[in-house]
Design a protein around this motif. Sequence first.
Motif, PDB file in Angstrom:
ATOM      1  N   ALA A 172     -15.229 -21.930 -29.580  1.00 58.12           N
ATOM      2  CA  ALA A 172     -14.614 -22.858 -28.713  1.00 58.12           C
ATOM      3  C   ALA A 172     -15.217 -24.311 -29.115  1.00 58.12           C
ATOM      4  O   ALA A 172     -16.017 -24.161 -29.955  1.00 58.12           O
ATOM      5  CB  ALA A 172     -15.366 -22.638 -27.373  1.00 58.12           C
ATOM      6  N   GLN A 180     -15.015  -9.734 -27.384  1.00 52.89           N
ATOM      7  CA  GLN A 180     -13.941  -9.970 -26.085  1.00 52.89           C
ATOM      8  C   GLN A 180     -13.825  -8.920 -25.083  1.00 52.89           C
ATOM      9  O   GLN A 180     -13.894  -9.033 -23.839  1.00 52.89           O
ATOM     10  CB  GLN A 180     -12.665 -10.019 -26.813  1.00 52.89           C
ATOM     11  CG  GLN A 180     -11.298 -10.399 -25.919  1.00 52.89           C
ATOM     12  CD  GLN A 180     -10.011 -10.368 -26.698  1.00 52.89           C
ATOM     13  OE1 GLN A 180     -10.211 -10.344 -27.804  1.00 52.89           O
ATOM     14  NE2 GLN A 180      -8.948 -10.499 -26.013  1.00 52.89           N
ATOM     15  N   THR A 219     -12.368 -19.186 -16.036  1.00 52.71           N
ATOM     16  CA  THR A 219     -12.200 -19.844 -17.179  1.00 52.71           C
ATOM     17  C   THR A 219     -12.374 -19.508 -18.482  1.00 52.71           C
ATOM     18  O   THR A 219     -13.428 -18.630 -18.695  1.00 52.71           O
ATOM     19  CB  THR A 219     -13.031 -21.351 -17.134  1.00 52.71           C
ATOM     20  OG1 THR A 219     -12.228 -22.073 -16.112  1.00 52.71           O
ATOM     21  CG2 THR A 219     -12.859 -22.081 -18.204  1.00 52.71           C
ATOM     22  N   VAL A 220     -11.517 -19.570 -19.428  1.00 49.63           N
ATOM     23  CA  VAL A 220     -11.810 -18.991 -20.923  1.00 49.63           C
ATOM     24  C   VAL A 220     -11.707 -20.293 -21.876  1.00 49.63           C
ATOM     25  O   VAL A 220     -10.828 -20.814 -21.750  1.00 49.63           O
ATOM     26  CB  VAL A 220     -10.672 -17.977 -21.340  1.00 49.63           C
ATOM     27  CG1 VAL A 220     -10.692 -17.506 -22.634  1.00 49.63           C
ATOM     28  CG2 VAL A 220     -10.433 -16.912 -20.232  1.00 49.63           C
ATOM     29  N   TRP A 221     -12.905 -20.278 -22.388  1.00 49.47           N
ATOM     30  CA  TRP A 221     -12.858 -21.360 -23.579  1.00 49.47           C
ATOM     31  C   TRP A 221     -12.673 -20.978 -24.954  1.00 49.47           C
ATOM     32  O   TRP A 221     -13.583 -20.187 -25.423  1.00 49.47           O
ATOM     33  CB  TRP A 221     -14.093 -22.170 -23.118  1.00 49.47           C
ATOM     34  CG  TRP A 221     -13.837 -23.836 -23.462  1.00 49.47           C
ATOM     35  CD1 TRP A 221     -13.708 -24.239 -24.550  1.00 49.47           C
ATOM     36  CD2 TRP A 221     -13.768 -24.622 -22.363  1.00 49.47           C
ATOM     37  NE1 TRP A 221     -13.254 -25.502 -24.396  1.00 49.47           N
ATOM     38  CE2 TRP A 221     -13.306 -25.818 -22.996  1.00 49.47           C
ATOM     39  CE3 TRP A 221     -13.754 -24.855 -20.885  1.00 49.47           C
ATOM     40  CZ2 TRP A 221     -12.897 -27.127 -22.327  1.00 49.47           C
ATOM     41  CZ3 TRP A 221     -13.559 -25.821 -20.357  1.00 49.47           C
ATOM     42  CH2 TRP A 221     -13.158 -27.115 -20.808  1.00 49.47           C
ATOM     43  N   THR A 222     -11.723 -21.105 -25.495  1.00 45.44           N
ATOM     44  CA  THR A 222     -11.716 -20.534 -26.882  1.00 45.44           C
ATOM     45  C   THR A 222     -10.501 -21.503 -27.578  1.00 45.44           C
ATOM     46  O   THR A 222      -9.606 -22.101 -27.194  1.00 45.44           O
ATOM     47  CB  THR A 222     -11.255 -19.287 -27.153  1.00 45.44           C
ATOM     48  OG1 THR A 222     -10.769 -18.898 -28.424  1.00 45.44           O
ATOM     49  CG2 THR A 222      -9.643 -19.009 -26.282  1.00 45.44           C
ATOM     50  N   ALA A 277      -6.869 -16.187 -25.962  1.00 44.10           N
ATOM     51  CA  ALA A 277      -6.619 -16.670 -24.520  1.00 44.10           C
ATOM     52  C   ALA A 277      -5.675 -16.053 -23.778  1.00 44.10           C
ATOM     53  O   ALA A 277      -5.800 -15.765 -22.577  1.00 44.10           O
ATOM     54  CB  ALA A 277      -6.443 -18.192 -24.532  1.00 44.10           C
ATOM     55  N   ALA A 294      -6.204 -13.919 -20.319  1.00 43.11           N
ATOM     56  CA  ALA A 294      -5.785 -14.334 -18.860  1.00 43.11           C
ATOM     57  C   ALA A 294      -5.371 -13.102 -18.295  1.00 43.11           C
ATOM     58  O   ALA A 294      -5.724 -12.831 -16.938  1.00 43.11           O
ATOM     59  CB  ALA A 294      -4.736 -15.429 -19.039  1.00 43.11           C
ATOM     60  N   ILE A 299      -7.371 -22.047 -19.085  1.00 41.18           N
ATOM     61  CA  ILE A 299      -7.776 -22.066 -20.392  1.00 41.18           C
ATOM     62  C   ILE A 299      -8.289 -23.344 -20.923  1.00 41.18           C
ATOM     63  O   ILE A 299      -7.265 -24.258 -20.700  1.00 41.18           O
ATOM     64  CB  ILE A 299      -6.658 -21.476 -21.185  1.00 41.18           C
ATOM     65  CG1 ILE A 299      -6.230 -19.979 -20.842  1.00 41.18           C
ATOM     66  CG2 ILE A 299      -6.655 -21.662 -22.736  1.00 41.18           C
ATOM     67  CD1 ILE A 299      -4.799 -19.406 -21.406  1.00 41.18           C
ATOM     68  N   ASN A 300      -9.467 -23.493 -21.408  1.00 42.57           N
ATOM     69  CA  ASN A 300     -10.010 -24.928 -21.922  1.00 42.57           C
ATOM     70  C   ASN A 300      -9.918 -25.892 -20.776  1.00 42.57           C
ATOM     71  O   ASN A 300      -9.882 -26.984 -20.900  1.00 42.57           O
ATOM     72  CB  ASN A 300      -9.239 -25.292 -23.136  1.00 42.57           C
ATOM     73  CG  ASN A 300      -9.456 -24.388 -24.371  1.00 42.57           C
ATOM     74  OD1 ASN A 300     -10.494 -23.548 -24.301  1.00 42.57           O
ATOM     75  ND2 ASN A 300      -8.817 -24.431 -25.307  1.00 42.57           N
TER      76      ASN A 300
END
Length: 489
Positions: free
Chosen positions: A267, A399, A416-419, A425, A429, A439-440
């Motif tokens: 990230a 993951q 929230t996914v930060w990558t 991503a 989801a 996402i981000n």
Amino acid sequence: PAPEDDKPARAWIDQRGGKFVSFINGKFVTPGDKPTWFPAENPATGEKLGQVYQSTQKDVDAAVKAARAAQENWAALPGFERAKYLYAITRLMQKHARLFAVLETLDNGKPIRESRDIDVPAATAHFHHHAGWAQIMDDEFDGYEPYGVAGQIIPWNFPLLMLAWKVAPALATGNTVVLKPAEQTNLTAQLFAEICVEAGLPKGVFNLVTGDGKVGAMIVAHDGIDKLAFTGSTDIGRLIRKESAGSGKALTLELGGKSPYIVFDDADIDSAVEGLVDAIWFNQGEVCCAGSRLLVQESIYDSFVEKLKRRMQNLRVGNPMDKCVDLGAVVDKTQLDRITKLVDKAVKDGAEIYQIKDACPTKGCFYPPTILTNVEPSDEIAQIEVFGPVLSVISFRNQQDAVAIANNTRFGLAATVWTENINMALEMAPAIKAGVVWINSSNRFYAGCGFGGYRESGYGREGGKEGLYAYLKPSYLSTLSEASPRKRG
Ligand code: ADP
């Protein structure tokens, strides 16, 4: 810098004699014999802002009666006519934006920067968006009709915004409303009622009853209500579902959360740290979809937590009327005690705690931004909704591990996914059981997007087209025409 000017808001309160009462059939009520009042307080100072009327069964009956009487005519208006009222409300909210923001901050304790730049504009946008829907309602929702009278119960964390989320779709679709604000936060709903008068909204279309949970229970139990919409704690949501079971009332619930904020080792770390400020420290963490569980990939755990601690040191806690402040007061003493107890217990259970030393003013309901490490996914603090500026940090290996930990709660409101890996991503989801996955980014809301939960975070959606269906049912006419070989023109 000097705190923002609150004189116009104080004058507005004084004009009302510091009294906040129910608004029924287009008028603020005059309480009957021996009314009960409770104080409206500024949580940042403990100062009494005024007093709130505890509505009675009679008031709730009158509000429902007014809403019923108004409903047929309101629903019979062509959508574009209802749109005119919603546009008028939007314009007046814009006109009084400054007053709304200051009242919200005095009443709730949130930073003026947030009420001014987020709460009020988002609430206004919500009405604007729904005015647009009202305009095309007759074509877009042909074959649907409103439920009738909507009973709406809202919490104290976003008083005006939650009002907008409830009232705008109800009015757009031809329902009329009996709304109860939370007992802690009544001021902006009062100003909203005044705006309804100024906008010329027909009497009885919007009604407001002030009071505590007992008044909420009267709404839930009332025979004259067709649809219930509630936002608040999972415990009360569960109770409302039980109480209304078998009553024939439609129900939507927007409840608690324990949303994961997942940071992978690829990230953009600085952005992820900044995003977290928004996710857990925005609105003192009193956000149902707050990113309260930080899941960091093992390989970057130490450096990430170090950066986060440094960033936390720069947050300013204090007088919410000062526009340089990042965190204001939590809503009341009860909430402050609850947060304190949960954190103390977590520390006793083995969590390591990081807070800014001497961050908070000594008077008022303040709690410092807090990071807890050495937390296991199954620990109480990682499972219970704190509803405060408290972040629990957990590490994960890969993951699969991240998905398993993310889904390991009773809730499912947001994530929230930060990558930098978009493929990952997009795999994450749908794997996360939550109503929204950012996402981000985090805490993004759009009037056009449905918002709501999985599992114990509730059901039904607010916002967008999905949110409108929550206020509509298939109509008798359309059922007839579907059954008939000669469809309506
Ligand atoms: P919080 O814990 O955030 O204060 P609650 O779920 O207790 O959340 O409150 C949210 C809203 O529900 C408030 O407007 C409150 O007055 C109302 N409420 C509380 N108890 C009841 C009840 N038994 N029935 C209906 N509404 C209730």
